[in-house]
Design an enzyme around this catalytic site. Structure first.
Site, PDB file in Angstrom:
ATOM      1  N   SER A 131      40.171  39.077  46.819  1.00 25.27           N
ATOM      2  CA  SER A 131      41.233  38.446  45.715  1.00 25.27           C
ATOM      3  C   SER A 131      41.204  36.563  45.932  1.00 25.27           C
ATOM      4  O   SER A 131      41.120  36.490  47.013  1.00 25.27           O
ATOM      5  CB  SER A 131      42.477  39.004  45.894  1.00 25.27           C
ATOM      6  OG  SER A 131      43.380  38.155  45.099  1.00 25.27           O
ATOM      7  N   TYR A 170      41.179  34.719  39.826  1.00 24.00           N
ATOM      8  CA  TYR A 170      42.252  34.003  38.960  1.00 24.00           C
ATOM      9  C   TYR A 170      41.884  32.776  38.472  1.00 24.00           C
ATOM     10  O   TYR A 170      41.995  31.897  39.096  1.00 24.00           O
ATOM     11  CB  TYR A 170      43.666  34.223  39.567  1.00 24.00           C
ATOM     12  CG  TYR A 170      44.142  35.682  39.709  1.00 24.00           C
ATOM     13  CD1 TYR A 170      44.417  36.400  38.693  1.00 24.00           C
ATOM     14  CD2 TYR A 170      44.738  36.106  40.808  1.00 24.00           C
ATOM     15  CE1 TYR A 170      44.927  37.606  38.542  1.00 24.00           C
ATOM     16  CE2 TYR A 170      45.223  37.344  41.053  1.00 24.00           C
ATOM     17  CZ  TYR A 170      45.297  38.374  39.728  1.00 24.00           C
ATOM     18  OH  TYR A 170      45.704  39.399  39.986  1.00 24.00           O
ATOM     19  N   THR A 217      39.717  38.299  36.590  1.00 27.10           N
ATOM     20  CA  THR A 217      40.977  39.223  36.069  1.00 27.10           C
ATOM     21  C   THR A 217      41.573  38.474  34.975  1.00 27.10           C
ATOM     22  O   THR A 217      42.251  37.585  35.045  1.00 27.10           O
ATOM     23  CB  THR A 217      41.674  39.391  37.328  1.00 27.10           C
ATOM     24  OG1 THR A 217      40.982  39.853  38.422  1.00 27.10           O
ATOM     25  CG2 THR A 217      42.856  40.442  36.878  1.00 27.10           C
ATOM     26  N   LYS A 235      37.693  42.085  34.552  1.00 25.41           N
ATOM     27  CA  LYS A 235      38.491  42.892  35.021  1.00 25.41           C
ATOM     28  C   LYS A 235      39.730  43.094  34.153  1.00 25.41           C
ATOM     29  O   LYS A 235      40.293  42.122  33.931  1.00 25.41           O
ATOM     30  CB  LYS A 235      39.019  42.840  36.493  1.00 25.41           C
ATOM     31  CG  LYS A 235      39.980  43.837  37.180  1.00 25.41           C
ATOM     32  CD  LYS A 235      40.099  43.664  38.469  1.00 25.41           C
ATOM     33  CE  LYS A 235      41.109  44.690  39.153  1.00 25.41           C
ATOM     34  NZ  LYS A 235      42.410  44.231  39.203  1.00 25.41           N
ATOM     35  N   HIS A 258      45.492  47.433  36.040  1.00 30.05           N
ATOM     36  CA  HIS A 258      45.965  46.899  37.223  1.00 30.05           C
ATOM     37  C   HIS A 258      46.689  47.657  37.862  1.00 30.05           C
ATOM     38  O   HIS A 258      48.027  47.341  38.374  1.00 30.05           O
ATOM     39  CB  HIS A 258      46.548  45.460  36.730  1.00 30.05           C
ATOM     40  CG  HIS A 258      46.631  44.445  37.697  1.00 30.05           C
ATOM     41  ND1 HIS A 258      45.725  43.179  37.280  1.00 30.05           N
ATOM     42  CD2 HIS A 258      47.245  43.924  38.960  1.00 30.05           C
ATOM     43  CE1 HIS A 258      46.090  42.394  38.257  1.00 30.05           C
ATOM     44  NE2 HIS A 258      46.849  42.960  39.399  1.00 30.05           N
TER      45      HIS A 258
HETATM   46  C1  FNR Z   1      46.511  44.478  42.850  1.00 26.76           C
HETATM   47  N1  FNR Z   1      45.678  44.100  41.930  1.00 26.76           N
HETATM   48  C2  FNR Z   1      44.762  42.881  42.062  1.00 26.76           C
HETATM   49  N2  FNR Z   1      44.156  42.699  41.026  1.00 26.76           N
HETATM   50  C3  FNR Z   1      43.403  41.555  40.925  1.00 26.76           C
HETATM   51  O1  FNR Z   1      42.549  41.306  40.197  1.00 26.76           O
HETATM   52  N3  FNR Z   1      43.902  40.550  41.954  1.00 26.76           N
HETATM   53  C4  FNR Z   1      44.708  40.611  42.816  1.00 26.76           C
HETATM   54  O2  FNR Z   1      44.935  39.632  43.666  1.00 26.76           O
HETATM   55  C5  FNR Z   1      45.408  42.026  42.986  1.00 26.76           C
HETATM   56  N4  FNR Z   1      46.394  42.179  43.830  1.00 26.76           N
HETATM   57  C6  FNR Z   1      47.052  43.291  43.858  1.00 26.76           C
HETATM   58  C7  FNR Z   1      47.995  43.577  44.632  1.00 26.76           C
HETATM   59  C8  FNR Z   1      48.646  44.833  45.010  1.00 26.76           C
HETATM   60  C9  FNR Z   1      49.620  45.102  46.196  1.00 26.76           C
HETATM   61  C10 FNR Z   1      48.279  45.942  44.294  1.00 26.76           C
HETATM   62  C11 FNR Z   1      48.536  47.287  44.262  1.00 26.76           C
HETATM   63  C12 FNR Z   1      47.015  45.748  43.090  1.00 26.76           C
HETATM   64  C13 FNR Z   1      44.963  45.290  41.189  1.00 26.76           C
HETATM   65  C14 FNR Z   1      44.134  46.014  41.892  1.00 26.76           C
HETATM   66  O3  FNR Z   1      42.701  45.264  41.725  1.00 26.76           O
HETATM   67  C15 FNR Z   1      43.717  47.371  41.141  1.00 26.76           C
HETATM   68  O4  FNR Z   1      43.507  47.166  39.639  1.00 26.76           O
HETATM   69  C16 FNR Z   1      44.654  48.386  41.279  1.00 26.76           C
HETATM   70  O5  FNR Z   1      45.173  48.574  42.413  1.00 26.76           O
HETATM   71  C17 FNR Z   1      44.263  49.731  40.800  1.00 26.76           C
HETATM   72  O6  FNR Z   1      45.403  50.674  40.528  1.00 26.76           O
HETATM   73  P1  FNR Z   1      45.494  51.859  41.774  1.00 26.76           P
HETATM   74  O7  FNR Z   1      44.471  52.831  41.661  1.00 26.76           O
HETATM   75  O8  FNR Z   1      45.647  51.150  43.052  1.00 26.76           O
HETATM   76  O9  FNR Z   1      46.980  52.440  41.481  1.00 26.76           O
END
Ligand code: FNR
Length: 394
Positions: free
Chosen positions: A135, A159, A185, A267, A291
């Protein structure tokens, strides 16, 4: 293949290890095998604000629920007598060979879950040779994460900052650090309204977690009146100001594509027309994702959009999927509905919170074992054989 299991399938190897250990010594695995138990354990061991940051979603958290219910809408119809003695789980994604069609999703601020943060997760990914998406909001710098990953496929999640120079700098650092692809993203121009975090007044970045890539960046540092080491609070505040660019439109993606030779994957795509736009403006793939329900309340389940998006762009572009993947059968269903690979998110974050590197390793190893066995038990010996014929609607 993970670790030293060179000729042993993931599933059988894991089963043999845990059953033999259990029966001979009475020891049970440190990390729960069931997702529900894993989540409960994480809730016990983590501080409330850290746990809620991971577990929470936008608003009423309906989207999170929809993500799971959507998997129940499909049921697997296995075939028998198909010779599944040897399985090949490998797959080609953007010209790279992955041992398994599974990546670890980008998760920011991992330092709130474990003191070693992303470094622990990256080490576990490296031991299992599972592709890792770092990330922009990693708790350690993208360069340090890359070191830990070694030869493991590594992608950088971007980002896109409103400061174009900062965005350029992050992209060129990712290239120099050896990342293989850029996952930008697009569903986070603003942070979603997350009631748990609002109730707690908790945002990890303001406590200095998840901003390592910013405070180490020369362009970001130039924006500050004082170095971040002298005024952490001002640096964190500046991060909040600058981390996204809500004014972006599809035409801007051409600019990003012109900045890098790395393949770009967008994404946070749910609408088929957006998937087409992404490809038209230089992306080589998309991640169908909401997300994990963290951005928009009452949103469509990501899985529900997967077949249409795969149908529209799947012949020309890579289609990845996340949001709700918990077990092997979920991954099999997503592949059957057109995903080239899936991303695992919250499960490994809970593993990290429970037991650092070992926790992530256990969670991912269990997941791959379950996936491998499900592939075999549905009558398939390779990932490319999994198609829509495997499923019926419930
Ligand atoms: C994320 N996600 C996320 N996505 C991204 O593009 N950059 C990021 O920094 C983050 N940070 C992040 C932190 C936390 C605590 C979570 C739970 C999620 C989203 C992640 O990449 C992904 O899309 C989701 O976690 C998918 O959903 P599930 O399967 O984990 O419920």
């Amino acid at each position: 293949m993970p670790d030293d299991t060179t000729s042993t399938p993931y599933g059988r190897f894991r089963q043999t290890t845990v059953y033999t250990t259990g029966m001979l010594t009475g020891e049970t695995p440190d990390v729960p095998a069931s997702y529900e138990a894993l989540k409960r354990r994480a809730a016990e061991v983590l501080e409330g604000d850290a746990y809620d940051y991971v577990a929470g979603g936008a608003g009423s958290e309906a989207t999170k629920r929809h993500n799971r219910v959507a998997f129940e809408d499909y049921r697997i119809v296995p075939r028998v007598m198909q010779d599944t003695a040897e399985r090949d789980l490998s797959t080609e994604v953007l010209g790279q060979t992955f041992d398994v069609p599974v990546l670890l999703a980008p998760i920011g601020a991992q330092g709130i879950l474990h003191e070693e943060g992303d470094l622990a997760s990256a080490r576990a990914a490296e031991r299992l040779n599972v592709p890792y998406v770092c990330s922009t909001q990693s708790s350690e710098t993208l360069e340090d994460v890359s070191e830990e990953l070694g030869e493991t496929p590594k992608w950088f999640q971007l980002y896109w900052s409103e400061d174009r120079e900062l965005t350029e700098s992050l992209v060129s650092r990712a290239e120099e650090a050896g990342y293989d692809a850029l996952m930008v993203t697009l569903d986070t121009p603003h942070l979603g309204w997350r009631e748990r975090d609002v109730s707690r007044g908790f945002l990890p970045f303001l406590a200095g977690d998840g901003i390592a890539n910013y405070v180490s960046d020369p362009v970001f540092r130039d924006r500050l009146a004082q170095p971040p080491e002298e005024n952490e609070r001002a640096a964190a505040q500046e991060f909040v100001e600058v981390f996204s660019d809500p004014s972006l439109t599809w035409a801007d993606l051409d600019w990003l594509a012109s900045q890098t030779d790395l393949p770009i994957v967008c994404k946070g795509i749910l609408h088929p027309a957006d998937a087409e736009q992404a490809v038209a403006h230089g992306a080589e793939g998309v991640v169908v994702s909401n997300h994990g329900g963290r951005q928009v309340d009452g949103e469509v389940a990501a899985l529900r959009q997967l077949p249409t998006i795969s149908h529209r762009i799947g012949d020309d572009a890579t289609v990845l999927f996340d949001s709700g993947i918990r077990r092997g059968a979920d991954a099999v269903k997503a592949l059957a509905l057109g995903a080239d690979a899936v991303m695992l998110g919250r499960p490994y974050a809970y593993g990290l919170g429970i037991d650092g590197e070992n926790g992530v390793h256990e969670v991912v190893e269990n997941f791959l074992a379950d996936f491998d066995l499900t592939v075999a038990l549905t009558g398939n010996d390779s990932v490319s054989d999994i198609d829509r014929d495997l499923l019926v609607e419930a």
